[in-house]
Design a protein around this motif. Structure first.
Motif: not given
Lengths: 138, 138, 138
Positions: A1-2, A107, A109-118, A131, B74, B78, B85, B96-97, B99-102
């Motif tokens: 996540m980070p 936030p 909720r402004s980030a996505v990893e592996g296709g899921l909102v953090l 996940r 927000q 999202t 992503s 996609e596993g 891929v990270m989007v921030v």
């Protein structure tokens, strides 16, 4: 996540010290922010020496800049930054006087990893279970 | 107005997939945040493989990090992150596993483009008219 | 304390114009935000031309992205961004129409330099005195 980005002029860090710093950042982040190690990303950026300045002169800082989810207590962010600074100096040999650590938050909720909102801080458990159904490498 | 930085180890992306990803990021940002395509900046950063770590081990993430003006709802941020992503995985072939989007936001009034302070979200129209008097390449 | 990253495709900036821009960023930041020059870090990132896009097409922006401590008055952040934009165009020869400046802020208490947590804006004096006991290069 980070996502941590470590910036230092070419020649400041060896391959060994980059691996050691990535391992330390991961260990410290996991201990303080409670995410599994696999979710800690560390990138090194090494511009040529003529591209790094401090005070308008060619300089030799090591800058560790991290993005973390907003919502962790401020005192934990401060402790994280202090421990990262100390570890960065220790494992790279760069004097701590030249080390800078900056944590920026945003936030979840402004980030996505592996296709899921953090998940929000504290809600990692359910997220990791979802996940797991996809798998990190899926 | 937005600035996207895509980071992946050298060899992860081809020139073709970089162009395709830049085009997709631009298309999606324009559709959701309502700025003309010419104002969407996309940069690729491709460190050598020994400079990219996940979980303290050499890793292969594709990280899409965007700066956007603060003030968008927000739920749109999202949605933007989710669509980026999915598009990033689709056009680059990176799973996609990995891929990270921030998306990080900041005050429009702390940013300047073409010599003009950026408009608040929703106030783009007048700004673009003023900007037109200068011309993008002026 | 601040960290500025200037991004432009390879070939956009000469070594001379990078040094001149680093000096100008330092001068302007010192004048507006009241920190000693030695604490202004400037990094240049110069990806190959096929890695820089505007509007989904290869582009030629110069992007100056700065991290500053939260708590400075908004009007000063705006003035800082405007002066940086104008200076960047003047010393590099890049048309101001292609220059973008973004200032992101974050809590001083989430950043550490030389082993010390950064001071809040306005509390630099005592911090610098403590810092002096260590020495910048200690």
């Amino acid at each position: 996540m980070p996502v941590y980005t470590c910036t230092a002029a070419q020649g400041t860090l060896t391959g060994e010290s980059k691996a050691a710093l990535a391992a330390e950042i991961t260990r410290i982040h996991v201990a303080i922010n409670h995410v599994p190690p696999a979710y800690v990303n560390v990138i090194f950026s090494e511009p040529p020496p003529d591209s790094v300045f401090a005070g308008g002169e060619p300089g030799a800082p090591l800058i560790v800049s991290g993005w973390v989810r907003r919502g962790h207590p401020q005192e934990e962010a401060t402790r994280l930054a202090l421990e990262l600074s100390s570890a960065a100096a220790r494992v790279t040999g760069v004097p701590e006087g030249h080390v800078m650590v900056v944590l920026q938050d945003g936030p979840a909720r402004s980030a996505v990893e592996g296709g899921l909102v953090l998940p929000e801080p504290g809600e990692e458990k359910e997220w990791l279970a979802r996940r797991g159904e996809f798998g990190r490498a899926s």
